[in-house]
Design an enzyme around this catalytic site. Sequence first.
Site, mmCIF file in Angstrom:
data_model
loop_
_atom_site.group_PDB
_atom_site.id
_atom_site.type_symbol
_atom_site.label_atom_id
_atom_site.label_comp_id
_atom_site.label_asym_id
_atom_site.label_seq_id
_atom_site.Cartn_x
_atom_site.Cartn_y
_atom_site.Cartn_z
ATOM 1 N N PHE A 50 0.843 -1.200 0.000
ATOM 2 C CA PHE A 50 0.000 0.000 0.000
ATOM 3 C C PHE A 50 0.874 1.243 0.000
ATOM 4 C CE2 PHE A 50 -2.501 -3.401 1.709
ATOM 5 C CZ PHE A 50 -3.745 -3.207 1.134
ATOM 6 N N GLU A 51 0.375 2.312 -0.640
ATOM 7 C CA GLU A 51 1.158 3.543 -0.727
ATOM 8 C C GLU A 51 1.488 4.115 0.650
ATOM 9 O OE1 GLU A 51 -1.019 7.086 -2.141
ATOM 10 O OE2 GLU A 51 -2.782 5.820 -2.177
ATOM 11 N N THR A 52 0.649 3.781 1.632
ATOM 12 C CA THR A 52 0.871 4.282 2.986
ATOM 13 C C THR A 52 2.103 3.670 3.640
ATOM 14 O OG1 THR A 52 -0.745 2.616 3.600
ATOM 15 C CG2 THR A 52 -1.498 4.904 3.535
ATOM 16 N N GLY A 53 2.586 2.531 3.114
ATOM 17 C CA GLY A 53 3.804 1.945 3.657
ATOM 18 C C GLY A 53 3.676 0.511 4.162
ATOM 19 N N ASN B 104 0.829 12.489 -4.163
ATOM 20 C CA ASN B 104 1.375 12.094 -2.853
ATOM 21 C C ASN B 104 2.903 12.094 -2.842
ATOM 22 O OD1 ASN B 104 -0.812 11.771 -1.153
ATOM 23 N ND2 ASN B 104 -1.123 9.622 -1.655
#
Lengths: 262, 319
Positions: A50-53, B104
């Site tokens: 996920f882009e969040t990490g 982002n």
Amino acid sequence: MESYTATEIMALSAGRLVHNGDILFAGTGLSMLAATVSKRIHAPEATVFFETGGIDPSLDELPLAVADPRVMVRTSVNTSLADALSLLCHPKFRTIAFLGAAQIDCYGNLNSTLMGTYENPQQRFPGSGGACDAASMAYGVIIFMQHQRRRFVEKLDYLSSPGWLTGGDARRRAGFKRGGPIAVVTNLGVMKFDEQTKKMYLDEYYPITNPEKVAAETGFHLDISRARESLPPSDTELTVLRQDVDPQRLILGPMPVTSITQ
Amino acid sequence: MTLNIMTAADAVRKYIKDGDQIALGGFTVNRNPMLIVREIIRQEKKNLYMVVHSQGQSLELLIGAGCVQRVELAYGGVARFAPTGNRFKKAFLEKKIEVEDYSNYHMVLRFMAGAMGLPFVATKSGIESDIVRLSGFSPESRGKGNVPSHKLKIMDDPLDPNGGQVVVLPPLKPDVALIHAQYVGDDGTCRICGLTFADIEQAKAAKTVIVTCEEIVPMDFIREEPDQNSLPHFMIDAVIPAPFGAHPTACHKFYDYDPMHLNLFKKMAPEDDSFKRYLDEWVYPFHSQEDYLEKVGIRDLLKIRANSALGYAPGLDRR
């Protein structure tokens, strides 16, 4: 034949495009289902991140947001946005991103920002988030769309995420090293892009529809000469999707009430 | 090193001025600095300049309450509870805020450049997109106050003749970063558990760092596993004890996001009248976190309380 919903065949059609070993950049919703179902059926070595990490979480419960605490559990690594987004462009990996948008054009460019202009805005969407980054840097992109004329447009109001740009070799000329959309998976079928022109064509239509209907729902000229009917979901695919991937039907929604196959 | 423990009211009075550029930590439904955001609204701060990547409940509240003049962001929404933030959308369409769109990665690289003292940072992301072609801020605003003189610049790769175009981005050095963490040691060392999003870069780039935290723990405890720590003690300007300080967003290991509250907000956010009722009911009356949590109620707090093995609330009804 077993009946199924549009959401189910969309998840399965996108899942079929995943290769074993792919590094999958997933959002939530349909992309979670597609990634998870492919891992459970034919691509066990694929990895979801996920882009969040969150990299390779256990996904015992389906996350409803990319920042859901469920993407942080029993991961390989918990890291940051910078780290996760930079993975996208690593040349060693076949990174595949699942994206959605409000509008798409025939070259797979996406709008997730606004309609109208900044001076005279008519509609506002959330913005690109990490989609522009994935569209720019990933090995390939798989796009989910609802198939409607107002979404499949001749000209985007705003180009948030670069696809094949103006077609042909425009993407490479612009300076992108790789990437570009591989397929568009909708509630009617699967579109791909011509090798030479990079223009969208109908590759598969679901048994619930026909090529003419798909073309009629598309706001630009769609080549349907290469279209073939999709394989309907197999019993195994539906069982895994319903019983293993989303038993609470958080994303799948209601079970089919009547057969949508004809 | 003594810890500068403050109340939210004192911290906002001391560190946040009208017009400040503020970075919000967290991401959509996770670790938003909600306690301090509600205090900013109560103190009626104006013309704030938000710099975020993907926000989020905190941005929705600040925009809705009229505290915000401009925003640089990549995504304005609360995940499936509001795929496009209702207050963000309304303020944008009514031209009450100026919005500059980035991606982002752009925003994260800009925070990183600010933190590392880089004059600019370059990427391939967004070439030929309208994100790099168009600007939402008015030309008159450019180069004034915290507004960078250029949104970005497109140029040919200066080092590689075959490199094609690159996007050159200005660094971000916000006046204040608002971060919600799980732990702060009584020496000031800060520990964020789970994903850090861009919080560390945001904090390091900012002139002032305010951390709200679930627990203040002994220095011995937090320095026993320094590998787990996120920010050194001397970077933190003020610490605010804040149990459930990110509610209704999640805080890994402590509580899940609150679907009951976020669904209520989703109903009340779209219209001005009902949104004002939300502020009257949930923001203005509560000068202490205890009173706010009493309003949320023990039943809902227990529903979202995280399982200590999993970090979230398994089986939580999230519809």
